[in-house]
Motif scaffolding. Structure first.
Motif, mmCIF file in Angstrom:
data_model
loop_
_atom_site.group_PDB
_atom_site.id
_atom_site.type_symbol
_atom_site.label_atom_id
_atom_site.label_comp_id
_atom_site.label_asym_id
_atom_site.label_seq_id
_atom_site.Cartn_x
_atom_site.Cartn_y
_atom_site.Cartn_z
ATOM 1 N N UNK A 336 32.870 43.807 56.364
ATOM 2 C CA UNK A 336 34.107 43.576 55.607
ATOM 3 C C UNK A 336 34.114 42.895 54.141
ATOM 4 N N UNK A 337 33.141 41.403 54.199
ATOM 5 C CA UNK A 337 33.144 40.803 53.075
ATOM 6 C C UNK A 337 32.372 41.903 52.163
ATOM 7 N N UNK A 341 33.355 42.815 48.198
ATOM 8 C CA UNK A 341 32.403 42.338 47.071
ATOM 9 C C UNK A 341 32.159 43.731 46.201
ATOM 10 N N UNK A 342 31.904 44.617 46.816
ATOM 11 C CA UNK A 342 31.811 46.177 46.214
ATOM 12 C C UNK A 342 32.941 46.461 45.227
ATOM 13 N N UNK A 348 35.315 46.151 39.448
ATOM 14 C CA UNK A 348 35.908 45.552 38.519
ATOM 15 C C UNK A 348 37.457 45.071 39.131
ATOM 16 N N UNK A 349 37.799 45.203 40.396
ATOM 17 C CA UNK A 349 39.016 45.020 40.973
ATOM 18 C C UNK A 349 39.369 43.512 40.853
ATOM 19 N N UNK A 350 38.439 42.434 40.804
ATOM 20 C CA UNK A 350 38.587 41.035 40.790
ATOM 21 C C UNK A 350 39.563 40.903 39.443
ATOM 22 N N UNK A 351 39.827 41.518 38.576
ATOM 23 C CA UNK A 351 40.697 41.214 37.365
ATOM 24 C C UNK A 351 42.040 41.305 37.852
ATOM 25 N N UNK A 352 42.308 42.216 39.131
ATOM 26 C CA UNK A 352 43.864 42.126 39.593
ATOM 27 C C UNK A 352 44.022 40.631 39.968
ATOM 28 N N UNK A 353 43.170 39.998 40.228
ATOM 29 C CA UNK A 353 43.511 38.734 40.928
ATOM 30 C C UNK A 353 43.464 37.683 40.029
ATOM 31 N N UNK A 354 42.770 37.746 38.614
ATOM 32 C CA UNK A 354 42.517 36.781 37.608
ATOM 33 C C UNK A 354 43.776 36.525 36.993
#
Length: 377
Positions: A336-337, A341-342, A348-354
């Motif tokens: 799941x981790x 990460x993928x 680039x989904x991390x920028x939904x959290x940024x």
């Protein structure tokens, strides 16, 4: 005469029964010989009986008293050397305030008849009594100052406070760790391996972190022990098990210190706060000779308690948490981790959290394969 007072009633009794004085004397001589033989047999029996063996509790108290009196040799009577060794190990394990005493020791025994005398020689720091007392006073003052920062509160809050304090206030000493591993300190005890080194000097190896956690936990009324074993790459390691609301949890402050991990981050890691035995064994091995607790409770796992644990990956659920500029999250398993990460970094989904101002992000995966650390800049 005392013997005459004992014989006269017997002689009179014999005379009254028809015996002559001569016959009474003969009878009394026989009686005296019988009494002497019985007394001699009793003495022989007592001499043949072994001296009573001291209990573990008695040995524990005598050894503790000897160490607190700064004795370099502790002599114990009517005991077995192996029992003395076991009691000594227990004393050292339960008293982190004895920072001048290590787990190392030697013992020798002398047996005379049925009595065995054991001389215990603990491995000490090599300091004088005056030097130890001065350091004791400093450690007690520092301990009081630290524990005084937190008002009476829950077991979880106490343990978390101690964990976070040590992670931020203590640096892992790589140089001293290498010296210890090489056998440099075979006959002495360096400060870095003690609660004193961690709390007063702010520098320690894993045993120093663990002893400091134990000392502060005990000062706050928590039940806490040190546990030894190995880490992923081998080599001796030490951490803690602590009771929170009646349940045992593992805590490894050393591995949560970014200095130990060689990381440059503002995130205080909680990857090893409140973990189960099963999770711990993903990265640690426990020395078999210990009676280490089996930790199965999950209530006070840091991530579960704070709503940062995910059975399944869900980006929308992460975004709804408003995690801020730096955070850690935990997943049920490594698959799941890896899915997170993928999606977050390859997709680039991390920028939904940024935050709106963020232009870059760094991340790392914990050694357990369950924890993800993210930091925006």
């Amino acid at each position: 005469m005392r013997w005459l007072r004992r014989w006269i009633p017997a002689i009179l009794l014999l005379c009254l029964s028809g015996c002559t004085i001569r016959e009474a004397a003969t009878e009394m001589e026989g009686l005296a010989e019988s009494l002497l033989a019985t007394a001699a047999a009793q003495v022989e029996t007592e001499a043949a009986s072994p001296a009573p063996t001291q209990s573990t509790e008695e040995l524990y108290e005598q050894i503790l008293a000897g160490l607190e009196a700064y004795e370099t040799e502790i002599v114990l009577y009517n005991c077995d050397g192996e029992d003395v060794a076991a009691a000594y190990k227990q004393v050292v394990a339960e008293h982190p305030e004895l920072f001048w005493v290590s787990e190392g020791y030697r013992w020798s025994s002398v047996t005379r008849g049925e009595e065995t005398t054991v001389t215990l020689t603990p491995t000490l720091s090599g300091e004088t009594e005056e030097e130890i007392k001065e350091k004791q006073a400093t450690l007690e003052a520092v301990t009081d100052a630290i524990t005084g920062q937190l008002e009476e509160t829950t077991d979880y809050q106490k343990a978390l406070f101690i964990h976070d304090y040590l992670v931020t206030a203590v640096d892992y000493d790589q140089q001293e760790a290498a010296r210890i591993a090489s056998g440099y300190y075979q006959d002495t005890l360096p400060d870095c391996a003690t609660a004193y080194g961690a709390l007063v000097k702010g520098s320690a190896v894993c045993s120093g972190y663990a002893r400091a956690f134990q000392l502060l936990a005990q000062s706050m009324g928590l039940t806490c022990v040190c546990v030894s074993g190995q880490g992923l790459e081998g080599g001796a390691h030490e951490w803690n098990a602590v009771v929170m609301d009646g349940e045992w949890y593992y805590v490894d402050v050393t591995w949560d210190d970014p200095v130990y991990a060689g990381l440059s981050t503002s995130v205080v890691s909680h990857e090893f706060f409140g973990v189960t035995t099963a999770e711990l064994l993903l990265t640690h091995t426990i020395d078999e000779e210990q009676n280490a607790p089996d930790c199965t409770a999950v209530t006070y796992d840091y991530f579960r308690w704070n709503g940062l644990f995910f059975e399944d990956y869900d980006r929308a659920a992460l975004a709804a948490l408003e995690l801020g500029t730096a955070f850690q999250i935990k997943f049920a398993d490594s698959e799941t981790l890896n899915q997170a990460v993928q999606d977050l970094f390859s997709g680039q989904g991390v920028f939904d959290l940024a935050p709106s101002w963020a232009s870059s992000v760094q991340y790392s995966q914990g050694t357990s394969g369950l924890v993800l650390t993210v930091e925006f800049s």
